[in-house]
Design a protein around this motif. Structure first.
Motif, short mmCIF file in Angstrom:
data_model
loop_
_atom_site.label_atom_id
_atom_site.label_comp_id
_atom_site.label_asym_id
_atom_site.label_seq_id
_atom_site.Cartn_x
_atom_site.Cartn_y
_atom_site.Cartn_z
N VAL A 30 10.50 62.55 33.98
CA VAL A 30 10.28 63.73 33.16
C VAL A 30 8.82 63.80 32.74
N ASP A 33 6.62 64.77 35.74
CA ASP A 33 6.73 66.21 35.99
C ASP A 33 5.92 67.00 34.96
N GLY A 34 6.00 66.60 33.71
CA GLY A 34 5.24 67.28 32.65
C GLY A 34 3.75 67.14 32.86
N ALA A 37 2.77 69.43 35.85
CA ALA A 37 2.78 70.84 35.43
C ALA A 37 1.65 71.11 34.44
N GLY A 98 1.49 68.59 28.52
CA GLY A 98 2.59 68.84 29.46
C GLY A 98 3.68 67.79 29.34
N ALA A 102 7.51 68.50 28.32
CA ALA A 102 8.60 68.08 29.21
C ALA A 102 9.59 67.18 28.48
N ARG A 106 13.53 68.21 27.64
CA ARG A 106 14.28 67.59 28.73
C ARG A 106 15.79 67.82 28.64
N LEU A 163 2.85 76.19 32.59
CA LEU A 163 3.49 74.90 32.31
C LEU A 163 5.00 75.01 32.40
N LEU A 167 7.22 73.36 35.34
CA LEU A 167 8.22 72.36 34.98
C LEU A 167 9.61 72.79 35.45
N ARG A 168 9.92 74.07 35.29
CA ARG A 168 11.22 74.57 35.75
C ARG A 168 11.36 74.37 37.25
N LEU A 170 9.77 72.19 39.19
CA LEU A 170 9.91 70.76 39.50
C LEU A 170 11.32 70.27 39.20
N ARG A 171 11.89 70.72 38.10
CA ARG A 171 13.26 70.32 37.75
C ARG A 171 14.26 70.88 38.75
#
Length: 184
Positions: A30, A33-34, A37, A98, A102, A106, A163, A167-168, A170-171
């Motif tokens: 997480v 990813d943050g 982003a 970021g 994230a 989460r 951001l 992040l969305r 990547l998730r």
């Protein structure tokens, strides 16, 4: 060996993971990813700030003024390699923000532009309404050049949207990657 939870040849679940082979809920993933982003959002934000700088005629990017203030004691005192220092500091700060976003989101089902806009405005206020004026890098918004503040608000709005969207995405990639991974 006692209590093999996962069955023959399958390791037992690790705390913080959904399953032994699924690291999606790990704080490390997480945070990574943050950070990714956040760096992407900072790059886009910097382009907005540069456009604002050219349009409004403020001469020095705020990250450079911050570096000058912190390292040289004055936003007017030039430093060797200040552009490199400011770039690294700005990307690091954007990545750190970021990571915080994230980790803070989460457990939310959906993160999108509305949350990003709110977060971007929060960062602008905390930075340019509080700590950046407190160190003397730029004046508070009500005493600063209107063009610089307009560019800063726009840049932080863009940062938040990029951001949240980054992040969305990547998730959303995680389940797709899991589904495409063959099971041994």
């Amino acid at each position: 060996m006692g209590g093999a939870v996962g069955g023959a040849g399958v390791p037992p679940p690790v705390r913080g993971y959904l399953s032994p082979m699924d690291p999606t809920s790990s704080r490390t993933v997480v945070a990574a990813d943050g950070a990714a982003a956040g760096v992407a959002a900072t790059v886009v934000m910097t382009a907005v700030l540069e456009a604002g700088r050219r349009w409004s005629m403020f001469h020095t990017h705020p990250p450079i003024r911050i570096i000058r203030t912190v390292l040289a004691g004055s936003p007017e005192h030039r430093l060797p390699a200040e552009v490199v220092l400011a770039t690294v500091a700005h990307l690091g700060y954007g990545a750190s923000c970021g990571v915080l976003f994230a980790l803070g989101t989460r457990r939310r089902r959906m993160v999108g532009p509305p949350q990003g806009v709110g977060y971007g405005l929060l960062l602008w206020f905390a930075g340019y309404g509080v700590w950046v004026p407190a160190i003397g890098a730029v004046p508070p918004p009500q005493r600063d050049q209107p063009g610089r503040q307009l560019a800063l608000v726009a840049g932080h709005l863009v940062y938040g949207v990029v951001l949240a969207e980054g992040l969305r995405r990547l998730r959303d990639l995680r389940p797709a990657r899991r589904a495409a991974t063959p099971v041994a």
